[in-house]
Structures are given as C-alpha cells and as structure tokens.
Design a protein around this motif. Structure first.
Motif: not given
Length: 752
Positions: A45-68
């Motif tokens: 969490c601290r790393d993502i706060d410092a660099d939002p791009e780390r969300a792709y490294e630490y979470t499933a965001k990079g393989n998650l699509v919202g069907v809206v």
C-alpha cells in the motif's frame, strides 16, 4: 425441458450465477494470512501511494476489466434495466475468462443520466485495468464512451459499437479479396443507423472505404442531406448523409457491392439481392433473424455471394467474441491508455489473415466436421479457434506500442509464449521444444505422405520453420491434395515407387534382414510399397534425420519397421513410449505406455534413464519414482522386487545424476506431504515428475485415467531409446500432434 427452462436451471444451480472469486496466493497458514492481509498489506500500500503504477505490480488491476451497463439496450430484450441485465454481464465475464484469461467484475449501474453514469464509472478507475461498456442505448452510448475515454487513463471500449465493426471489417477485407475488389471502390449500403451501424461505417472508412460510397438507411429510408438539413436525423446519422435523392432500402441496394444489415429481420428480399453488383457481399447481421436468410441470399444469384450473419448455424458468423477478449488482452498487457483506431484496425487485419491459414482439426471437430477453408463460406475465423488469441492480442499490443498508447514495451516473441502458457501448460512446454527445433531445423520424413493431415502438418512445419518435411508417397496424389487444401507451398515429395534411391534402399534392407528371412525380392517389394520401411531405411542411411509414422496404422505394425531397420541406440537394449501429461501447474512424464509388456529390472532402469533424458529436452529437471502397489518393501513379491531391483541398479549407476526412488505407490510419488511426513528417507525432495509404471498394462491405464479424469493434456507417445529419431503417432492424431512430435524429433536429431 425447452431452452428457456434449461437456461434457468443452468443459472440457478448452486452456486447461483456464472462467476466466483478465487484466490491466487496460498492461504493455508497463519503466515500466509498475515501476508495476504494485516499487517503484510501495509508495505505494498505504501509503495502504491508513492508510485500509483505499482498497482499493476502488486494487485490484479492489470488483468481486471469492468463490464459496465445500465441495461438500457440489451440485445434482443431492449430496456430491461440494470438488475435484469446482470446475467448478460456475467456471461460477458465468462467469455473474457474463457477466451483470454481476463478476470471481470460486472457492474450494473441503475443510472440513465449521462453525467451521473460517466461520473460513477470514472470514479472506479483505481479498480480496473480497462472498462468494457455494454448494452447502453444510443445516442447516449456515443457521449458516454467519448467522455470516459477522455477522463480515464485506462482503455474504454463500447463493444456494441466497435465489436461488430471490427469482426465484420475482417470479413470485409477477405470478402473483397475473394471477389477481386478494392475496398476503396466498394459501394456500401447500411440498413440501420444505430450505435453499431455508425461505428461500423466509421471503421470501414479506416479500412479504406470512401465516405461518398457509403449509403446509410434508417427506418425512414436513405439518410440524405435534405433530411439532415430538415433536422430529421440526429448528429450521428448526419455524419453519413448523402447528396442523393430520397428513397428506400431497395433503391439504395441497386448496384451496391456490399449490404451491411444492422437493423431488423426479413426486410431484404431476393429481388433486392439480384439488383446488387457482381459478386455481392451481404452481411445480414440482425439477430436472431437476419435481414435475409442465408439460403435465400445464396439462391438469388448464380455468381459468388459472400454471406455473413450473426448466427452460429450458418457460415461466417460475425460474433463479437472474436474481438473484445483478445483486444483487451493485448491492451492490458502493454498497459494501454486507450483502444485507438490503429489497435482496432490491427485486430481486424489479424483476424482476416488468420482466416487464410489452415484450420486446426480440433476447430473443425468443434463445428461438426464441416469444411473450413478460405473462401466464400469461410472469411472469418471461428470463435473456438485458439489461435485467435495468439494472432489478435499481439497485433493489438504491437499497434498500441506503435501508436503511443502503450505504457510499457514488450518483446513480441516472449509475449507469444506467455499467451500460449495462458491456454495450458502443454502449449508452454511444447513451445520450449519448438523453439529449439526452429534454431536448427532437420529433415523429417513423414511416412503416410498422401494423408491430408500429414500434408497439412508438412505445410505448418515448413511455414513455421520447425522442420524440413519430406512427404513419402505418390507425388501426383500429394500435389493434387495440396492444391485442393489451398496450401500455398511446394511440398518436398519422395515416391518410393519411382525414387532413384529405391533399389539402393532395397539392397540395404536385404543386407540387414537377410538372416531374418527377408529375400532380396521381398526387400524390394517392402521399400517400394511400404513407406514405413522406405522411411526407416532413409533415416538409417542418413538421407533424412527423423521419421514420423503411425497415423493410419496400428501402433505395433507401425513400430515394427523402424525397430527392424533402425533399432535401439548403442548400449541400449530397450525402447519405450512416453507420454508427457500437463496439468495447470505440473508436468508429469509417464513410461512405459506403449512398448514393453512385462519389463524386468534392467528394462525399467533403462526406461527411467531414457525418460529422464526426454524430460530435460523440455527443460524439466527429472525426479523419478518407480511405481507399485507397495511402499518401500511393505509388500514383497515378484512384482515389487522387480521395481526395487531397478532402483538399486539406478542408485549404483554413476551416470544417473537425478533423484530416483521406489518402489512406491502413486500418491506417495506425487503428494509432497506423504513423502515428507511418512517417508522422509526417500531420495526425492519434491514430488516426482517422471513416473515409471511396472508394466505396459498399468502404464497405459494410468496415463489415460490421468488424461481423462485428471484433466491433463497428453503429448505423445514419444519414442525413447531408438538409435535414430523415430516417433510413432496414434491413429487419428490431429495435425497439431504431428507437428508437436515432429518438433520433438528435430530436437532428438539435434542432440544426435
């Protein structure tokens, strides 16, 4: 029960719905839980706060699509609202996962106000790597997508607009090619002027069509400049208003090259089709009933009619599932900020090119063994063709990098291998071998060269640079079959009945087999009439590097000629058949499954060493277990003693540099807890990946049970221990099996 009742039961069955959440990390211990949640989550969490791009490294965001969706324009159902649209959105999620391994959260918003809808979706940007808009009414959908693309830094894609455009665009590229026409010269008529029609017309412009050649009709007739000036049409329809006389759909279709139907069923008759230009292209995509049915459109003309619909029971189905999973896959993997026109065009061109390639047997079988060959009835690939992932996603990713939408660069070759791994461990493992084969292709003789599958395999081996295939058989038959299949290559053919080497091979066979009852006359007959003998001598004489056979023969009869002519390798007494079984996260080699009926200890030891060598060709470090119904002496009889003696032989062999132990039961061999807790003295420090069965019967039963009930994919049988590379196929194997074994044979030859 009818289809409706079946569907209700399908959705109702526990657990309800079609999606679930699954963990991807261990959660078995207290430490696992402390890493998964508190206090472990604090660091990422601290790393993502410092660099939002780390969300792709630490979470499933990079393989998650919202069907809206807000459910305001559900296909075939209309405005049913957000809640009622949820089964559709879950279904969309299933398709994303099934075809491209993309995870989905479906989001149904009870909101019809454009500003509020945009605000709600935009606020979810931290959650998703991409947004797929679905079933939103026009014209609001245009504004919603445009504003979200501007406000969000992840790809936003309204599939109802662009999906049909891309898939039908691929069909248009090939239909124009088949008809000998240029896209820029096509006179195109649209029936329908909603979101899908507007987006499709725009996309055809990017493919080269000219605006002045596009005529669009709505329920009131041709959209003309007079109608636009009178305020009769909205701003989106006005984009395609033409300075032509007013009229109806029949007037517009007269002399047209292309009809694109995105309206309602049954509004086109045969006379309207007959009024079109030579070799017309008809995309009647209204669902469930097309603007004109397939049979009527085809029967209306004697020239070539390329016909596509939205239905799966006719050729050329324009199905959006050919697009959105793979487009998002490519976009996500380069962390694209958008799905731009270049990416969409790359997807259509990749689909068009794929339709021109030879179709895998598994795809043909999935569609009832109907012929699938590039032509009027096959201008776009089938949705179940696994190659769509490997063709479309890389094309989209590369286009994103070239257009500047990508936030990271990827290596195309490495990317293709990662995509293959998503579809199964067997593809990942075979890629290791096929890459080795491509580094130094060898000559592979294909014994049953007149067989369609062998010819198609030869084409793929040649096209992909895996091997230099030689088809054995009648040259005229092979070349005629190659032409019938539409394969664009000149096969290398050797006809045993007419080859300059036939007499030399007969002499050599006689020399080798004369003391086994073979006369010179019989030797001549064998090499002239049996491609298994001809191919075996060809390899033995170093005129080919490897041999594949067995596609149309019983395994023992196909194996006999290579054994008689080539035989086992030096210092080897026995050959064996090995299957590689691939599970989601595990690979196992099973031996012997095809050759040795009742092996002794020496044979088992030899088979183990051969199988370990084979595992290393797939970059797998072997760990071998000698299987039995006994664990380390718990039962003492002839069978268990044989396995135990084989282990002793291997432990005393200085050349054996891999762990091997036994005899042991199958679960002991493959379950880590049993090995560690009960048999801590065992040589194996991890579960075995080379399983040596005590006899042919158990080996054959075992691998088939693992394949059918365990969900494993099987590659093989791979023949080990031969003096030269030879592999015997199973009768009925598919083209991909031939290509895979040919790749293994090439790597064998490289090692030789």
């Amino acid at each position: 029960m009818g289809l409706d009742d079946d569907a209700r039961e399908y959705h109702r069955e526990e657990p309800s719905g079609k999606l679930e959440i699954a963990t991807t990390k261990p959660t078995n211990t207290q430490r696992d839980l402390s890493l998964a949640y508190s206090p472990g989550v604090a660091a990422p969490c601290r790393d993502i706060d410092a660099d939002p791009e780390r969300a792709y490294e630490y979470t499933a965001k990079g393989n998650l699509v919202g069907v809206v969706s807000n459910g305001s324009a559900v296909l075939g159902l209309g405005d049913i609202g957000a809640q009622a649209s949820k089964p559709v959105m879950e279904g969309k999620g299933v398709l994303f996962k099934r075809f491209a391994d993309i995870d989905v959260f479906d989001v149904e918003l009870d909101e019809t106000d454009v500003d509020e809808f945009v605000r709600s979706v935009s606020a979810m940007e931290p959650t998703f790597g991409g947004i797929n808009l679905e079933d939103i009414t026009a014209p609001e959908c245009f504004e919603i997508e445009e504003r979200l693309r501007e406000e969000m830094d992840v790809p936003v894609f309204h599939d109802d607009q662009h999906g049909t455009a891309i898939i039908s665009g691929a069909a248009l590229i090939n239909a124009a090619d088949i008809g000998g026409k240029d896209i820029e010269d096509l006179e195109i008529v649209f029936s329908g002027a909603g979101a899908s029609a507007i987006a499709t017309a725009r996309f055809y412009l990017s493919l080269g069509a000219r605006r002045e050649n596009i005529t669009m009709c709505d329920s009131s007739g041709i959209i003309t400049e007079d109608r636009a000036e009178s305020g009769d049409v909205n701003e989106f329809k006005r984009e395609f208003a033409r300075d032509v006389p007013e009229g109806g759909l029949a007037d517009a279709m007269a002399g047209a090259d292309v009809f694109v139907g995105l309206s309602v069923g049954g509004i086109v008759d045969q006379e309207m089709v007959r009024s079109m230009a030579e070799n017309p292209i008809i995309f009647a995509m209204a669902n469930p009933d097309p603007e004109i049915d397939y049979e009527s459109a085809k029967a209306a003309r004697e020239d070539t009619v390329v016909m596509a619909t939205g239905r799966s029971d006719y050729p050329n189905q324009v199905n959006n599932v050919l697009g959105f999973p793979f487009i998002f896959r490519g976009a996500l993997d380069v962390r694209a900020t958008d799905i731009d026109e270049e990416m969409k065009r790359a997807a259509a061109e990749a689909l068009a090119e794929l339709a021109r390639q030879d179709v895998p047997d598994a795809v043909v079988k999935a569609y009832g063994d109907q012929p699938l060959q590039y032509g009027p009835d096959y201008v776009i690939p089938k949705p179940l063709d696994p190659r769509v992932l490997f063709e479309v996603a890389p094309a989209v990713a590369e286009a994103a990098m070239e257009s500047g939408c990508a936030r990271r660069e990827i290596d195309p070759d490495a990317y293709a291998e990662r995509l293959e791994a998503r579809l199964g461990k067997s593809r990942e493992m075979m890629r290791v071998v096929l890459n080795k084969a491509k580094s130094d292709p060898k000559c592979v003789a294909l014994a049953e060269g007149t067989d369609e599958k062998m010819i198609r395999a030869a084409y793929q081996l040649n096209e992909q640079g895996i091997a230099d295939p030689v088809l054995l058989g009648d040259g005229d038959t092979i070349r005629a079959e190659t032409e019938r299949l539409g394969l664009d290559f000149e096969p290398t053919v050797v006809d045993p009945a007419a080859s300059d080497d036939t007499e030399r091979y007969a002499d050599r066979l006689y020399e080798m087999r004369s003391r086994d009852g073979v006369t010179r006359t019989e030797a001549g007959d064998l090499v002239r009439t049996d491609t298994n003998y001809f191919g075996s001598v060809m390899v033995e004489e170093d005129d080919a590097d490897a041999l594949l056979t067995g596609l149309t023969h019983h395994y023992p009869s196909a194996l006999r000629p290579p054994l008689e002519v080539i035989g086992a390798a030096e210092d080897t007494e026995h050959v064996a058949g090995v299957y590689m079984l691939t599970f989601k996260n595990r690979v196992i080699f099973c031996a012997d499954a095809t050759v040795n009926r009742d092996p002794d200890a020496d044979t088992l030891a030899e088979v183990t060493k051969h199988t370990a060598d084979l595992a290393r060709r797939f970059n797998v470090d072997p760990r071998a277990a000698m299987l039995s119904y006994s664990n380390f002496g718990s039962v003492d009889d002839t069978s268990t003693r044989t396995s135990r003696e084989a282990v002793e032989l291997l432990h005393g062999d200085d050349e054996v540099d891999f762990p091997v132990d036994g005899e042991m039961q199958a679960d002991t061999a493959v379950v880590e807890d049993i090995l560690e807790d009960t048999y801590e003295f065992a040589e194996l420090d991890d579960p075995a990946n080379v399983l040596i069965f005590p006899n042919l019967e158990s080996g054959n039963i075992g691998y088939k049970l693992l394949q059918r009930l365990g969900g494993a994919e099987a590659i093989g049988p791979m023949l080990v221990g031969m003096d030269e590379p030879v592999h015997v196929l199973q009768r009925g194997d598919e083209v991909k099996d031939i290509v895979n074994l040919a790749g293994v044979a090439v790597v064998d030859a490289q090692d030789e």
